[in-house]
Design an enzyme around this catalytic site. Structure first.
Site, PDB file in Angstrom:
ATOM      1  N   LYS A  42       0.092   4.234  -0.207  1.00  0.00           N
ATOM      2  CA  LYS A  42      -0.569   5.400   0.419  1.00  0.00           C
ATOM      3  C   LYS A  42      -0.366   6.637  -0.456  1.00  0.00           C
ATOM      4  O   LYS A  42      -0.330   6.515  -1.675  1.00  0.00           O
ATOM      5  CB  LYS A  42      -0.060   5.588   1.852  1.00  0.00           C
ATOM      6  CG  LYS A  42      -0.215   4.306   2.676  1.00  0.00           C
ATOM      7  CD  LYS A  42      -0.021   4.475   4.153  1.00  0.00           C
ATOM      8  CE  LYS A  42      -0.209   3.141   4.842  1.00  0.00           C
ATOM      9  NZ  LYS A  42      -0.110   3.214   6.290  1.00  0.00           N
ATOM     10  N   ASN A  47       0.863  -1.173   0.000  1.00  0.00           N
ATOM     11  CA  ASN A  47       0.000   0.000   0.000  1.00  0.00           C
ATOM     12  C   ASN A  47       0.910   1.237   0.000  1.00  0.00           C
ATOM     13  O   ASN A  47       1.501   1.553   1.018  1.00  0.00           O
ATOM     14  CB  ASN A  47      -0.898  -0.032   1.249  1.00  0.00           C
ATOM     15  CG  ASN A  47      -1.752   1.213   1.364  1.00  0.00           C
ATOM     16  OD1 ASN A  47      -1.814   2.026   0.444  1.00  0.00           O
ATOM     17  ND2 ASN A  47      -2.417   1.351   2.508  1.00  0.00           N
ATOM     18  N   GLY A  95       2.811   2.398  10.855  1.00  0.00           N
ATOM     19  CA  GLY A  95       3.752   3.506  10.702  1.00  0.00           C
ATOM     20  C   GLY A  95       4.447   3.898  11.989  1.00  0.00           C
ATOM     21  O   GLY A  95       5.104   4.929  12.060  1.00  0.00           O
ATOM     22  N   SER A 136       3.776  -2.018  10.391  1.00  0.00           N
ATOM     23  CA  SER A 136       5.227  -2.095  10.593  1.00  0.00           C
ATOM     24  C   SER A 136       5.799  -3.471  10.266  1.00  0.00           C
ATOM     25  O   SER A 136       6.727  -3.942  10.925  1.00  0.00           O
ATOM     26  CB  SER A 136       5.602  -1.668  12.019  1.00  0.00           C
ATOM     27  OG  SER A 136       5.194  -0.333  12.251  1.00  0.00           O
ATOM     28  N   HIS A 169      -9.423   0.972   4.906  1.00  0.00           N
ATOM     29  CA  HIS A 169      -8.163   1.184   5.630  1.00  0.00           C
ATOM     30  C   HIS A 169      -8.423   2.095   6.823  1.00  0.00           C
ATOM     31  O   HIS A 169      -9.241   3.009   6.748  1.00  0.00           O
ATOM     32  CB  HIS A 169      -7.120   1.805   4.692  1.00  0.00           C
ATOM     33  CG  HIS A 169      -5.746   1.768   5.282  1.00  0.00           C
ATOM     34  ND1 HIS A 169      -5.339   2.684   6.226  1.00  0.00           N
ATOM     35  CD2 HIS A 169      -4.720   0.910   5.111  1.00  0.00           C
ATOM     36  CE1 HIS A 169      -4.089   2.384   6.586  1.00  0.00           C
ATOM     37  NE2 HIS A 169      -3.695   1.308   5.926  1.00  0.00           N
ATOM     38  N   GLU A 181      -5.033  -4.910  10.567  1.00  0.00           N
ATOM     39  CA  GLU A 181      -4.027  -3.882  10.781  1.00  0.00           C
ATOM     40  C   GLU A 181      -4.306  -3.157  12.095  1.00  0.00           C
ATOM     41  O   GLU A 181      -5.149  -2.242  12.133  1.00  0.00           O
ATOM     42  CB  GLU A 181      -4.052  -2.862   9.631  1.00  0.00           C
ATOM     43  CG  GLU A 181      -3.773  -3.463   8.275  1.00  0.00           C
ATOM     44  CD  GLU A 181      -3.217  -2.426   7.299  1.00  0.00           C
ATOM     45  OE1 GLU A 181      -2.149  -2.687   6.735  1.00  0.00           O
ATOM     46  OE2 GLU A 181      -3.839  -1.369   7.120  1.00  0.00           O
ATOM     47  N   GLU A 230      -6.890   4.512   7.952  1.00  0.00           N
ATOM     48  CA  GLU A 230      -6.698   5.944   7.666  1.00  0.00           C
ATOM     49  C   GLU A 230      -7.942   6.529   7.014  1.00  0.00           C
ATOM     50  O   GLU A 230      -8.281   7.692   7.230  1.00  0.00           O
ATOM     51  CB  GLU A 230      -5.442   6.134   6.795  1.00  0.00           C
ATOM     52  CG  GLU A 230      -4.179   5.913   7.622  1.00  0.00           C
ATOM     53  CD  GLU A 230      -2.998   5.335   6.859  1.00  0.00           C
ATOM     54  OE1 GLU A 230      -2.988   5.391   5.619  1.00  0.00           O
ATOM     55  OE2 GLU A 230      -2.078   4.812   7.521  1.00  0.00           O
TER      56      GLU A 230
HETATM   57  P1  13P Z   1       3.224   0.434   7.717  1.00  0.00           P
HETATM   58  O1  13P Z   1       3.765  -0.833   7.123  1.00  0.00           O
HETATM   59  O2  13P Z   1       3.921   1.667   7.237  1.00  0.00           O
HETATM   60  O3  13P Z   1       3.126   0.357   9.212  1.00  0.00           O
HETATM   61  O4  13P Z   1       1.717   0.598   7.170  1.00  0.00           O
HETATM   62  C1  13P Z   1       0.864  -0.489   7.244  1.00  0.00           C
HETATM   63  C2  13P Z   1      -0.363  -0.151   6.483  1.00  0.00           C
HETATM   64  O5  13P Z   1      -1.146   0.691   6.874  1.00  0.00           O
HETATM   65  C3  13P Z   1      -0.590  -0.849   5.210  1.00  0.00           C
HETATM   66  O6  13P Z   1      -1.874  -0.621   4.730  1.00  0.00           O
END
Ligand code: 13P
Length: 251
Positions: free
Chosen positions: A11, A9, A174, A214, A96, A168, A98
């Site tokens: 983002k 992803n 992150g 992560s 997601h 997740e 976010e």
């Molecule tokens: P990270 O791997 O940067 O923690 O992000 C995970 C994520 O949100 C994938 O959709």
């Protein structure tokens, strides 16, 4: 048969030329991956057509990061599922954290999005996961069970075959803080159980459930060794082709 998937992803990162370069590097390094591992990349909308061209003839699939909850029409700024198909996507990520956190995505809206995505022939990577407060209050099983039920229970066993779940935990995204393999496994097993209650053991056993948060080359092996963890949804580490492929090689 359960499928193993490693999805990147991206983002809101990279320009179009940078995204094309990243996709080229992923394709180049993916030649020797085992046949049972599927690679997916999810660039921003603006990159899809160009990245699709790079992926032609490779084994890397293309995903969007979101799609509209409407089929077409006067919805300025939205991108509909059939448009994603026409841009070369076979997947879309939906729900997601976010999007739930910053753009008010609700389970009800997600049901509409999943319906439209499946109707267009897209496969869906549906994200669930608790935040830090919910984990600290010991509510993580309840939160994930509810999110899974609220969306997935609207679909038939046949439709579920086109849905991948990504667990997740929000506190691990992150942050550099990964759920331990045990913490992730117990939630994955819980999700599989929630699916089994609705559509039975065979469908639940075939379902792909990814871990995200992560995930990196140094911890992927231990996570993927768990019986109910079938791959990863990778954020930061997916922006480096080397790390992304190293994660996929952890199987
Ligand atoms: P990270 O791997 O940067 O923690 O992000 C995970 C994520 O949100 C994938 O959709």
């Amino acid at each position: 048969m359960r499928k193993f998937i490693v999805a990147g992803n991206w983002k809101m990162n990279t320009t179009v030329p940078q995204g094309v370069e990243l996709a080229k590097a992923v394709v180049e390094k993916s030649q020797n991956l085992p046949a049972n591992v599927e690679l997916v990349v999810a660039p921003p909308f603006t990159h899809l057509v160009s990245v699709c061209q790079v992926l032609q003839g490779s084994k890397v699939a293309l995903s969007a990061q979101n799609c509209a909850d409407k089929e077409k029409g006067a919805f300025t700024g939205e991108v509909a599922a059939p448009m994603l198909v026409s841009a070369g996507c076979t997947y879309t990520i939906l729900g997601h954290s976010e999007r739930r956190q910053y753009y008010g995505e609700t389970d009800a809206k997600l049901v509409e999005k999943v319906k439209l995505a499946l109707a267009s022939g897209l496969k869906v990577i549906l994200c669930v996961g608790e935040n830090l407060d919910e984990r600290e209050a010991g509510r993580h099983f309840d939160v994930v069970t509810e999110q899974t039920r609220n969306v997935l229970y609207n679909f038939t066993a046949e439709e579920m075959a086109s849905i991948v779940i990504a667990y997740e935990p929000v506190w691990a995204i992150g942050t550099g803080k990964t759920a331990t393999a045990e913490q992730a496994e117990e939630i994955h097993a819980c999700i599989r159980n929630v699916i089994e209650q609705k559509v039975g053991q065979t469908v639940a056993q075939d379902m792909t459930i990814l871990y995200g948060g992560s995930c990196k080359p140094s911890n992927a092996k231990e996570l993927f060794a768990q019986p109910d963890i079938d791959g990863g949804l990778i954020g930061g580490a997916a922006l480096k082709a080397e790390d992304f492929i190293a994660i996929a090689e952890s199987f």
